[in-house]
Write an enzyme that holds these catalytic residues in place. Structure first.
Site, PDB file in Angstrom:
ATOM      1  N   CYS A 113     -41.426   3.351 -20.538  1.00 19.73           N
ATOM      2  CA  CYS A 113     -41.595   4.809 -20.574  1.00 19.73           C
ATOM      3  C   CYS A 113     -42.031   5.276 -19.197  1.00 19.73           C
ATOM      4  O   CYS A 113     -43.098   4.887 -18.712  1.00 19.73           O
ATOM      5  CB  CYS A 113     -42.641   5.223 -21.618  1.00 19.73           C
ATOM      6  N   ARG A 149     -30.264   4.199 -23.714  1.00 21.03           N
ATOM      7  CA  ARG A 149     -31.172   5.322 -23.467  1.00 21.03           C
ATOM      8  C   ARG A 149     -32.501   4.836 -22.906  1.00 21.03           C
ATOM      9  O   ARG A 149     -32.810   5.007 -21.733  1.00 21.03           O
ATOM     10  CB  ARG A 149     -31.385   6.116 -24.768  1.00 21.03           C
ATOM     11  N   ASN A 196     -39.162  -3.242 -23.619  1.00 21.15           N
ATOM     12  CA  ASN A 196     -38.750  -3.192 -25.022  1.00 21.15           C
ATOM     13  C   ASN A 196     -38.549  -4.613 -25.536  1.00 21.15           C
ATOM     14  O   ASN A 196     -38.320  -5.549 -24.768  1.00 21.15           O
ATOM     15  CB  ASN A 196     -37.416  -2.433 -25.146  1.00 21.15           C
TER      16      ASN A 196
END
Length: 321
Positions: free
Chosen positions: A242, A13, A251
């Site tokens: 993001c 995701r 991340n």
């Protein structure tokens, strides 16, 4: 019960939504199966958003149809609002995660809502899931985005973070975690905020989502461990960021996180060798996409033992910080 720390893989995701190209459906499913085969116990498979906003996530329903068949793996998906949750529950996704940004500027860019309006969506989703009449109530968690700082507004008031966490819990969330969406957090801040979160919410205090934008990701993990956190999001090969927070990249790398925890005696239940092997799927499906990670590059040190093997040899399986 075979793990001390739960790693929630968010690459399918958070990782894929932040890159321009679209990973083919077959490759996504192959990747998720490989992650599950490596012992990853929780996987965020995608998000139910309008395909015009994130075309990378347009096939999340199809991904869910396959992923929810995997035995022994907790599957969840991100939903920004009630409409997304309705789609997720119709696809039989057992748990949804709702992002609620503490920063009003980021919230409007990300979901076109204020933080208070986003809490209203959490309340509506809770009502909807309870109306389904299913034997097992679908799960509902909230992640407080920009809890450690915002690239638009700058510093975030920690009191506001805790107030919003309490509002989310009161609105029906099963758990509320904190996200360093912009990679602005530091270890002292991480320990302080998660200590406060656990004090305010008790058992509803959720996990940590850190980015490594400024190289603080694993240090923040250790600080959160000291505050009692035992669930951490990460992304294989460090994919992600993001799209609505300028400059927010990276991340924390799942492979590096597993090594940190296992080397320190925390059982993750993940076979790090199989995990590293799963990177080949990304390299083939996303040619030319940068794949990060110190451990995959350097290799495991000679004599490395995972936490379970440490216990077999009489060494403590957990060295709590």
């Amino acid at each position: 019960m075979d793990r001390d720390v739960l790693i929630s893989e968010v690459g399918p995701r958070d990782g894929l939504q932040s890159i321009a190209r679209i990973m083919p459906l077959a490759a996504k499913i192959h990747w998720i199966r490989a992650l599950a085969g490596a012992g990853v116990a929780e996987i965020e498979i995608g998000s139910f958003v309008h395909p015009k906003l994130l075309p990378q996530m347009a096939d999340t329903g199809d991904v869910a149809a396959e992923a929810t068949r995997l035995p022994g793996v907790s599957i969840l998906a991100l939903v920004p609002n009630l409409k997304g949750a309705e789609r997720a529950f119709a696809a039989r996704v057992p748990r949804v995660s709702v992002p609620v940004s503490v920063s009003e500027s980021h919230s409007r860019k990300n979901t076109n809502m204020t933080p208070v309006e986003a809490i209203g969506q959490v309340r509506a989703i809770d009502r909807h899931r309870r109306s389904l009449g299913r034997p097992r109530l679908p799960g509902l968690e909230v992640g407080l985005s920009t809890a450690f700082g915002c690239t638009i507004e700058g510093a975030i008031d920690e009191d506001q973070v805790i107030r919003l966490a309490e509002m989310a819990a009161e609105a029906g969330a099963d758990s509320v975690g904190l996200s360093d969406t912009t990679g602005m957090g530091n270890p002292a801040q991480a320990k302080r905020l998660f200590t406060r979160l656990r004090g305010a919410l008790g058992e509803k205090a959720g996990g940590a989502h850190f980015h490594n934008t400024r190289g603080q990701g694993l240090a923040n993990v250790w600080a959160a461990l000291e505050a009692g956190v035992r669930t951490f999001d990460s992304s294989q090969a460090g994919l992600g960021g993001c799209p609505y927070a300028p400059g927010a990249t990276g991340n924390i790398v799942t492979e590096d996180l597993v090594f940190l925890l296992e080397a320190a005696g925390f059982r993750t239940g993940i076979d790090i060798g199989k995990l590293i092997a799963a990177r080949a799927i990304l390299a083939e499906a996303l040619p030319g996409e940068p794949l990060y990670g110190h451990v995959p590059e350097a290799g495991l040190p000679k004599g490395f033992l995972p936490a379970a093997r440490m216990a077999d040899r009489g060494r403590p399986s957990v060295s709590a910080p």
